[in-house]
Motif scaffolding. Structure first.
Motif, short mmCIF file in Angstrom:
data_model
loop_
_atom_site.label_atom_id
_atom_site.label_comp_id
_atom_site.label_asym_id
_atom_site.label_seq_id
_atom_site.Cartn_x
_atom_site.Cartn_y
_atom_site.Cartn_z
N UNK A 129 5.44 -46.22 -142.70
CA UNK A 129 5.82 -45.13 -141.63
C UNK A 129 6.24 -45.71 -140.29
N UNK A 130 7.27 -45.02 -139.66
CA UNK A 130 7.69 -45.57 -138.34
C UNK A 130 6.51 -45.10 -137.52
N UNK A 131 5.23 -44.42 -137.71
CA UNK A 131 4.34 -43.81 -136.81
C UNK A 131 4.07 -45.03 -135.61
N UNK A 132 3.41 -46.27 -136.22
CA UNK A 132 3.18 -47.31 -135.30
C UNK A 132 4.33 -47.78 -134.49
N UNK A 133 5.58 -47.47 -134.73
CA UNK A 133 6.65 -47.76 -133.90
C UNK A 133 6.88 -46.83 -132.89
N UNK A 134 6.50 -45.75 -133.01
CA UNK A 134 6.77 -44.45 -132.07
C UNK A 134 5.44 -44.86 -130.99
N UNK A 135 4.29 -45.27 -131.76
CA UNK A 135 3.07 -45.43 -130.81
C UNK A 135 3.34 -46.75 -129.89
N UNK A 136 4.28 -47.69 -130.33
CA UNK A 136 4.46 -48.86 -129.33
C UNK A 136 5.59 -48.31 -128.16
N UNK A 137 6.29 -47.36 -128.60
CA UNK A 137 7.21 -46.82 -127.54
C UNK A 137 6.42 -45.98 -126.37
N UNK A 138 5.27 -45.60 -127.06
CA UNK A 138 4.43 -45.12 -125.86
C UNK A 138 3.60 -45.82 -124.92
N UNK A 139 3.21 -47.09 -125.55
CA UNK A 139 3.22 -48.14 -124.68
C UNK A 139 3.83 -48.71 -123.71
N UNK A 140 5.25 -48.60 -124.12
CA UNK A 140 6.27 -49.11 -123.20
C UNK A 140 6.69 -48.06 -122.04
N UNK A 141 6.30 -46.74 -122.28
CA UNK A 141 6.30 -46.00 -121.34
C UNK A 141 5.24 -46.26 -120.27
N UNK A 142 4.24 -46.57 -120.62
CA UNK A 142 3.05 -46.89 -119.99
C UNK A 142 3.50 -48.31 -118.97
N UNK A 143 4.19 -49.31 -119.67
CA UNK A 143 4.72 -50.43 -118.83
C UNK A 143 5.69 -50.08 -117.92
N UNK A 144 6.44 -49.04 -118.11
CA UNK A 144 7.57 -48.81 -117.33
C UNK A 144 6.75 -47.96 -115.86
N UNK A 145 5.79 -47.28 -116.22
CA UNK A 145 4.99 -46.64 -115.20
C UNK A 145 4.22 -47.72 -114.43
N UNK A 146 3.59 -48.51 -115.06
CA UNK A 146 3.11 -49.82 -114.14
C UNK A 146 4.11 -50.43 -113.22
N UNK A 147 5.27 -50.88 -113.99
CA UNK A 147 6.12 -51.51 -113.09
C UNK A 147 7.20 -50.48 -112.07
N UNK A 148 6.96 -49.35 -112.25
CA UNK A 148 7.80 -48.37 -111.48
C UNK A 148 9.18 -48.72 -112.00
N UNK A 149 9.31 -48.81 -113.19
CA UNK A 149 10.90 -48.94 -113.67
C UNK A 149 11.31 -50.44 -113.56
N UNK A 150 12.47 -50.48 -114.22
CA UNK A 150 13.02 -51.88 -114.33
C UNK A 150 14.68 -51.62 -114.59
N UNK A 151 15.28 -52.56 -113.62
CA UNK A 151 16.45 -52.65 -113.46
C UNK A 151 17.33 -53.90 -114.28
N UNK A 152 16.53 -54.94 -114.70
CA UNK A 152 16.97 -56.04 -115.51
C UNK A 152 16.50 -55.87 -116.90
N UNK A 153 17.70 -55.82 -117.95
CA UNK A 153 17.31 -55.54 -119.09
C UNK A 153 16.69 -56.85 -119.78
N UNK A 154 17.06 -58.13 -119.33
CA UNK A 154 16.36 -59.26 -119.91
C UNK A 154 14.96 -59.37 -119.58
N UNK A 155 14.45 -58.91 -118.26
CA UNK A 155 12.94 -58.81 -117.86
C UNK A 155 12.29 -57.80 -118.81
N UNK A 156 13.00 -56.72 -118.82
CA UNK A 156 12.29 -55.71 -119.73
C UNK A 156 12.00 -55.95 -121.04
#
Length: 435
Positions: free
Chosen positions: A389-416
């Motif tokens: 199932x793709x459920x774990x993939x959706x869970x990782x997407x949630x982790x990345x939402x947390x990452x963007x919150x910690x970093x206050x957003x990203x402008x550089x895709x390579x860094x992201x």
């Protein structure tokens, strides 16, 4: 008399300098930072050209940021000698390669601490820079370079992959610029019950060409080892997988299958609501008030919700909603069957029914039946490949939402991409601050 438990303090071992080939000779403490005076433990005065013994020429001071002690920034003040060969005139300095890379401002122990903080403790780069006592740019460049060298560029990272998941992801929420990326996740450990999902890669864009190009870059032996590809309903991913991984089984994720049923139910509710109450419904309209209750699985509904549905379906005008609701409930119930073969039979029977005979006046259900019939093999393949199932993939997407919150957003895709791979790449068992 020596204490039977404690030994004489050893600053070199306490600050982990012995692993860097250094010996502590002094310290200076202040409220803002700690400075440790060091020298090379095993000096090498022999000329690297002719092998003759060199003559000390002068002493150079190098300052390196080190792993903090008690979150107090620590600086290594390294006094190391330069030598001159009297025979060939060659000049060299004591080797500090164990302590740090050439022109690096952070010691190897400091980099290991920073990388562990980023990957395991989910610290922001700003917090890491504060702990090391360096600027944000210095910390960011050094830690990402070390992460790529040690983890991301590790050729063994793709070993043992048997189950793939592919999905799209929004990496930034802005009006301008491409905001979508394609993510590829390893679900092998999830299916085998040995660990979590592991992010393999992230590629700019979302299309068949993007996923197909990524697969084409992999070697044939690796592709032959892929057994299952889990995906959503996007036809581009299916076509790319069929062309590059012809031997792999394609599995349509249960979440997206149920979402198709939920969308059909919601579309029917909205259409009937407009027919009965005009183009703009009110918040007290019965169908609108029951919009969330309709999507609750009947086996999980409380008595109050069941009573609300019974009252709702007594209205003859709401019969189309009830018919689509019953189909949605059968879909949910099929996936919740404890025995896969029972769930597969129930869902197969349902797809055959709504894919061939749908009562007139139910366009939403007819579209649902057509879609499910077209992807029937991919849908039913899930029951033969539990854990895909793709459920774990959706869970990782949630982790990345947390990452963007910690970093206050990203402008550089390579860094992201680099930060995302470090955040969700499954490196924790291999990484330790002292490694």
């Amino acid at each position: 008399m020596p204490h039977p438990t404690f030994t004489t303090p050893d600053l070199t071992s306490f600050t982990s300098l012995d692993r860097l080939g250094l010996t502590a000779t002094g310290q200076r403490l202040s409220t803002s930072r700690a400075e440790i005076l060091c020298e090379v433990t095993d000096p090498d005065p022999w000329c690297r050209r002719c092998g003759q013994h060199g003559v000390p020429r002068d002493t150079i001071t190098l300052r390196l940021a080190h792993e903090p002690l008690g979150w107090r920034p620590t600086v290594l003040v390294i006094k190391h000698r330069r030598y001159r060969c009297a025979h060939c005139r060659h000049v060299w300095r004591e080797d500090l390669s164990k302590a740090a890379e050439t022109r690096q401002k952070i010691s190897r122990s400091g980099l290991a601490w920073a990388l562990a903080g980023l990957v395991c403790q989910h610290l922001s780069v700003a917090r890491i820079a504060e702990g090391l006592g360096v600027t944000w740019n210095t910390a960011n460049e050094a830690v990402l370079a070390e992460g790529r060298r040690l983890l991301i560029n590790d050729p063994a990272r793709y070993d043992g992959v048997r189950v793939l998941s592919v999905d799209e992801h929004v990496w930034r929420h802005t009006a301008s610029g491409d905001k979508y990326v394609t993510v590829i996740v390893d679900l092998t450990a999830v299916r085998e019950g040995t660990g979590p999902a592991r992010w393999l890669d992230m590629v700019a864009g979302r299309s068949k060409a993007v996923f197909k190009s990524w697969l084409a870059e992999r070697d044939e032996q690796w592709k032959r080892g892929i057994e299952v590809v889990a995906m959503d309903g996007f036809a581009g991913f299916k076509t790319a997988a069929a062309e590059e991984l012809p031997e792999a089984v394609e599995v349509l994720d249960p979440f997206h299958v149920v979402k198709l049923g939920s969308d059909a139910l919601d579309g029917t509710r909205q259409r009937v609501q407009r027919e009965q109450h005009g183009p703009r419904g009110l918040k007290n309209d019965p169908l609108y008030k029951a919009r969330r209750t309709l999507t609750v699985g009947l086996d999980l509904a409380i008595e109050k919700q069941k009573a609300k549905l019974e009252d709702l379906f007594t209205e003859p005008a709401y019969e189309p909603v009830q018919l689509v609701w019953s189909v949605y409930q059968r879909m949910v119930d099929a996936y919740r069957q404890p025995k896969p073969e029972v769930g597969k039979w129930a869902l197969s029977t349902l797809i055959d029914e709504i894919g061939s005979k749908v009562p007139a006046g139910l366009p939403e259900l007819k579209r649902l039946g057509t879609t499910l019939k077209r992807r029937k093999n991919d849908i039913l393949a899930y029951f033969d490949h539990k854990g895909s199932s793709k459920g774990p993939t959706e869970a990782l997407n949630g982790r990345l939402e947390h990452l963007r919150g910690i970093a206050l957003g990203f402008k550089n895709l390579a860094h992201y991409i680099a930060r995302s791979l470090l955040e969700t790449g499954g490196f924790r068992p291999r990484l330790h601050p002292q490694s």
